[in-house]
Design a protein around this motif. Structure first.
Motif, PDB file in Angstrom:
ATOM      1  N   ARG A  89     -10.825   8.733  -6.687  1.00 41.52           N
ATOM      2  CA  ARG A  89     -10.626   9.222  -8.049  1.00 41.52           C
ATOM      3  C   ARG A  89      -9.135   9.375  -8.355  1.00 41.52           C
ATOM      4  NH1 ARG A  89     -10.531  14.256 -10.716  1.00 41.52           N
ATOM      5  NH2 ARG A  89     -10.725  15.358  -8.724  1.00 41.52           N
ATOM      6  N   VAL A  90      -8.718   8.835  -9.477  1.00 40.11           N
ATOM      7  CA  VAL A  90      -7.316   8.875  -9.904  1.00 40.11           C
ATOM      8  C   VAL A  90      -7.165   9.912 -11.003  1.00 40.11           C
ATOM      9  CG1 VAL A  90      -5.420   7.549 -10.909  1.00 40.11           C
ATOM     10  CG2 VAL A  90      -7.022   6.435  -9.332  1.00 40.11           C
ATOM     11  N   ASP A  91      -6.223  10.837 -10.825  1.00 36.27           N
ATOM     12  CA  ASP A  91      -5.935  11.795 -11.885  1.00 36.27           C
ATOM     13  C   ASP A  91      -5.333  11.057 -13.077  1.00 36.27           C
ATOM     14  OD1 ASP A  91      -5.549  15.041 -12.028  1.00 36.27           O
ATOM     15  OD2 ASP A  91      -4.106  13.972 -13.289  1.00 36.27           O
ATOM     16  N   VAL A 145       0.842  -1.192   0.000  1.00 37.50           N
ATOM     17  CA  VAL A 145       0.000   0.000   0.000  1.00 37.50           C
ATOM     18  C   VAL A 145       0.879   1.245   0.000  1.00 37.50           C
ATOM     19  CG1 VAL A 145      -1.817   1.276   1.199  1.00 37.50           C
ATOM     20  CG2 VAL A 145      -1.765  -1.232   1.315  1.00 37.50           C
ATOM     21  N   GLN A 146       0.655   2.132  -0.962  1.00 42.45           N
ATOM     22  CA  GLN A 146       1.351   3.417  -1.016  1.00 42.45           C
ATOM     23  C   GLN A 146       0.382   4.511  -0.567  1.00 42.45           C
ATOM     24  OE1 GLN A 146       4.351   2.816  -1.655  1.00 42.45           O
ATOM     25  NE2 GLN A 146       4.370   1.057  -3.014  1.00 42.45           N
ATOM     26  N   LEU A 147       0.827   5.369   0.352  1.00 42.65           N
ATOM     27  CA  LEU A 147      -0.030   6.456   0.807  1.00 42.65           C
ATOM     28  C   LEU A 147       0.145   7.655  -0.126  1.00 42.65           C
ATOM     29  CD1 LEU A 147      -2.020   6.780   3.183  1.00 42.65           C
ATOM     30  CD2 LEU A 147      -0.364   8.367   4.138  1.00 42.65           C
ATOM     31  N   SER A 148      -0.918   7.982  -0.827  1.00 42.71           N
ATOM     32  CA  SER A 148      -0.929   9.150  -1.697  1.00 42.71           C
ATOM     33  C   SER A 148      -1.755  10.246  -1.030  1.00 42.71           C
ATOM     34  CB  SER A 148      -1.466   8.767  -3.079  1.00 42.71           C
ATOM     35  OG  SER A 148      -1.391   9.848  -3.981  1.00 42.71           O
ATOM     36  N   SER A 149      -2.364  11.110  -1.806  1.00 41.26           N
ATOM     37  CA  SER A 149      -3.087  12.254  -1.263  1.00 41.26           C
ATOM     38  C   SER A 149      -3.977  12.835  -2.347  1.00 41.26           C
ATOM     39  CB  SER A 149      -2.080  13.318  -0.800  1.00 41.26           C
ATOM     40  OG  SER A 149      -2.708  14.561  -0.570  1.00 41.26           O
ATOM     41  N   MET A 150      -5.023  13.532  -1.925  1.00 43.01           N
ATOM     42  CA  MET A 150      -5.799  14.310  -2.892  1.00 43.01           C
ATOM     43  C   MET A 150      -4.915  15.321  -3.611  1.00 43.01           C
ATOM     44  SD  MET A 150      -9.467  15.147  -1.148  1.00 43.01           S
ATOM     45  CE  MET A 150      -8.743  16.035   0.222  1.00 43.01           C
ATOM     46  N   ALA A 151      -3.799  15.680  -2.978  1.00 39.33           N
ATOM     47  CA  ALA A 151      -2.872  16.649  -3.577  1.00 39.33           C
ATOM     48  C   ALA A 151      -2.238  16.142  -4.859  1.00 39.33           C
ATOM     49  CB  ALA A 151      -1.776  17.014  -2.570  1.00 39.33           C
ATOM     50  N   HIS A 152      -2.380  14.837  -5.149  1.00 37.26           N
ATOM     51  CA  HIS A 152      -1.768  14.352  -6.392  1.00 37.26           C
ATOM     52  C   HIS A 152      -2.448  14.978  -7.613  1.00 37.26           C
ATOM     53  CE1 HIS A 152      -5.139  11.499  -7.126  1.00 37.26           C
ATOM     54  NE2 HIS A 152      -4.652  11.407  -8.354  1.00 37.26           N
ATOM     55  N   HIS A 153      -3.716  15.378  -7.446  1.00 37.67           N
ATOM     56  CA  HIS A 153      -4.408  16.055  -8.549  1.00 37.67           C
ATOM     57  C   HIS A 153      -3.701  17.392  -8.814  1.00 37.67           C
ATOM     58  CE1 HIS A 153      -7.765  13.254  -8.682  1.00 37.67           C
ATOM     59  NE2 HIS A 153      -7.830  13.319  -7.363  1.00 37.67           N
ATOM     60  N   GLY A 154      -3.328  17.628 -10.031  1.00 31.83           N
ATOM     61  CA  GLY A 154      -2.603  18.841 -10.369  1.00 31.83           C
ATOM     62  C   GLY A 154      -1.101  18.733 -10.188  1.00 31.83           C
ATOM     63  N   GLY A 155      -0.626  17.602  -9.677  1.00 28.83           N
ATOM     64  CA  GLY A 155       0.809  17.398  -9.541  1.00 28.83           C
ATOM     65  C   GLY A 155       1.463  17.116 -10.883  1.00 28.83           C
ATOM     66  N   ARG A 156       2.772  17.330 -10.939  1.00 30.42           N
ATOM     67  CA  ARG A 156       3.532  17.083 -12.162  1.00 30.42           C
ATOM     68  C   ARG A 156       4.875  16.472 -11.798  1.00 30.42           C
ATOM     69  NH1 ARG A 156       7.177  19.834 -15.652  1.00 30.42           N
ATOM     70  NH2 ARG A 156       7.312  21.655 -14.278  1.00 30.42           N
ATOM     71  N   ILE A 157       5.261  15.429 -12.519  1.00 27.35           N
ATOM     72  CA  ILE A 157       6.558  14.791 -12.307  1.00 27.35           C
ATOM     73  C   ILE A 157       7.592  15.560 -13.124  1.00 27.35           C
ATOM     74  CG2 ILE A 157       7.899  12.675 -12.489  1.00 27.35           C
ATOM     75  CD1 ILE A 157       5.615  12.510 -10.464  1.00 27.35           C
ATOM     76  N   ARG A 158       8.489  16.252 -12.434  1.00 27.63           N
ATOM     77  CA  ARG A 158       9.520  17.046 -13.112  1.00 27.63           C
ATOM     78  C   ARG A 158      10.732  16.164 -13.371  1.00 27.63           C
ATOM     79  NH1 ARG A 158      10.068  23.007 -10.418  1.00 27.63           N
ATOM     80  NH2 ARG A 158      12.205  22.555 -11.047  1.00 27.63           N
ATOM     81  N   LEU A 159      10.669  15.406 -14.420  1.00 24.73           N
ATOM     82  CA  LEU A 159      11.731  14.450 -14.711  1.00 24.73           C
ATOM     83  C   LEU A 159      13.077  15.122 -14.935  1.00 24.73           C
ATOM     84  CD1 LEU A 159       9.657  12.091 -16.996  1.00 24.73           C
ATOM     85  CD2 LEU A 159      10.742  11.423 -14.848  1.00 24.73           C
ATOM     86  N   ASP A 160      13.057  16.385 -15.330  1.00 21.42           N
ATOM     87  CA  ASP A 160      14.310  17.111 -15.540  1.00 21.42           C
ATOM     88  C   ASP A 160      14.865  17.704 -14.242  1.00 21.42           C
ATOM     89  OD1 ASP A 160      12.170  18.874 -15.334  1.00 21.42           O
ATOM     90  OD2 ASP A 160      13.105  20.385 -16.612  1.00 21.42           O
ATOM     91  N   ASP A 161      14.065  17.672 -13.158  1.00 22.91           N
ATOM     92  CA  ASP A 161      14.507  18.242 -11.879  1.00 22.91           C
ATOM     93  C   ASP A 161      13.640  17.674 -10.753  1.00 22.91           C
ATOM     94  OD1 ASP A 161      15.750  19.764  -9.927  1.00 22.91           O
ATOM     95  OD2 ASP A 161      14.696  21.621 -10.446  1.00 22.91           O
ATOM     96  N   LEU A 162      13.710  16.356 -10.549  1.00 21.04           N
ATOM     97  CA  LEU A 162      12.866  15.701  -9.557  1.00 21.04           C
ATOM     98  C   LEU A 162      13.105  16.231  -8.151  1.00 21.04           C
ATOM     99  CD1 LEU A 162      13.080  11.999 -10.800  1.00 21.04           C
ATOM    100  CD2 LEU A 162      11.037  13.446 -10.781  1.00 21.04           C
TER     101      LEU A 162
END
Length: 303
Positions: free
Chosen positions: A276-278, A146-163
């Motif tokens: 709900r999954v973004d 189980v991974q704990l995520s958050s409602m905050a994941h909505h609108g998040g972005r993975i910055r692969l160039d600057d994680l």
């Protein structure tokens, strides 16, 4: 389904559960319920004094509980490796791993012992490394992870160039990235388990808005008269916030790669169920690149 509570947790006797960040808040409530259902629970955390208090609290509630503290500083890959090595030396298959520990929206950029931005390092990279190190025991137990995520994941972005957000640090977008990464990790771990025959059921959960120290101690934390007036209306307790994680960890027919959270007030609070999954969390190419970079950063490879 009727409202799901801890009374619906199946008998966990004979099962081994690991919960990170289990010495307080959501993690402690998760560990308490699993121990109450009969599981042997390892409380993974960085503070032995808090670990001792958590053990005593659980045993006060459940005198026959099998519970022990395990030292694991999620801000230090060496500590994670040592914790994993102790479990590997024991050789006991793991049935449940709840990757719960986290920090939220630190006002200034901080780094872990390994130089990672602290939110990304603690919330995500540490759990990626821990899960990878424990993979032999997880596959042996055909574990629920189980991974704990958050409602905050909505609108998040993975910055692969600057994680690690070395440039342009902003607390909330960095937190959003870490929680989006956790949800992507859950989905991608299931894909890879299916592809490689690991036998895992990988799921994610979020607590809604639970009234814990994590929230009240964050930037702009809700304090004073306003908090006393509105918190009961907008939030729920740590025990209620732990229910989605417990559902994800123990529901017999949990959806592989699924996501669980509260069902009321736009997922802020209420009984647990599917969340709900973004769409960003289901991007397989970004997930593949994030996985590859996570292996590089942590030095932990899944084979």
């Amino acid at each position: 389904m009727a409202t799901w509570t801890t009374d619906d947790i199946p008998d966990q006797r004979g099962r081994l559960a690991i919960v990170t960040g289990a010495t307080g808040g959501l993690g402690l409530e998760t560990a308490l319920a699993l121990a109450g259902a009969g599981a042997e629970v390892v409380l993974a955390g960085r503070n032995p004094l808090k670990g001792d208090r958590a053990e005593r609290m659980i045993r006060d509630r459940h005198p026959h509980a099998e519970v022990r503290f395990g030292l694991a500083d999620l801000a230090d890959l060496a500590s994670i490796a040592a914790f994993g090595d102790r479990l590997l030396a024991d050789g006991r298959p793991i049935d449940i791993l709840v990757n719960n520990a986290g920090v939220m929206a630190l006002p200034r950029r901080e780094t872990t012992a390994d130089g990672f931005e602290r939110q990304f390092g603690v919330n995500y990279l540490s759990h990626f490394a821990l899960t990878g190190r424990l993979l032999p025991l997880l596959t042996a137990g055909r574990a629920r992870v189980v991974q704990l995520s958050s409602m905050a994941h909505h609108g998040g972005r993975i910055r692969l160039d600057d994680l690690n957000h070395a440039h342009g640090y902003r607390p909330w977008p960095v937190y959003q990235q870490s929680k989006l990464a956790m949800l992507m990790f859950a989905v991608e771990l299931q894909r890879r388990s299916d592809a490689h025959g690991w036998g895992l059921t990988s799921v994610a959960a979020h607590p809604g808005v639970a009234n814990t120290d994590l929230m009240s101690n964050g930037p702009g934390g809700l304090t004073g008269f306003g908090a006393r007036l509105f918190l009961p209306l907008l939030t729920h307790s740590a025990a209620a916030g732990a229910l989605p994680s417990l559902m994800a960890a123990t529901l017999p027919d949990a959806t592989p790669g699924g996501y669980y959270g509260p069902q009321a007030l736009g997922e802020w609070r209420g009984p647990p169920g599917p969340a709900r999954v973004d769409p960003a969390a289901r991007d397989p190419e970004v997930a593949r690149r994030l996985w590859s970079e996570s292996e590089r950063l942590t030095g932990v490879r899944y084979g």
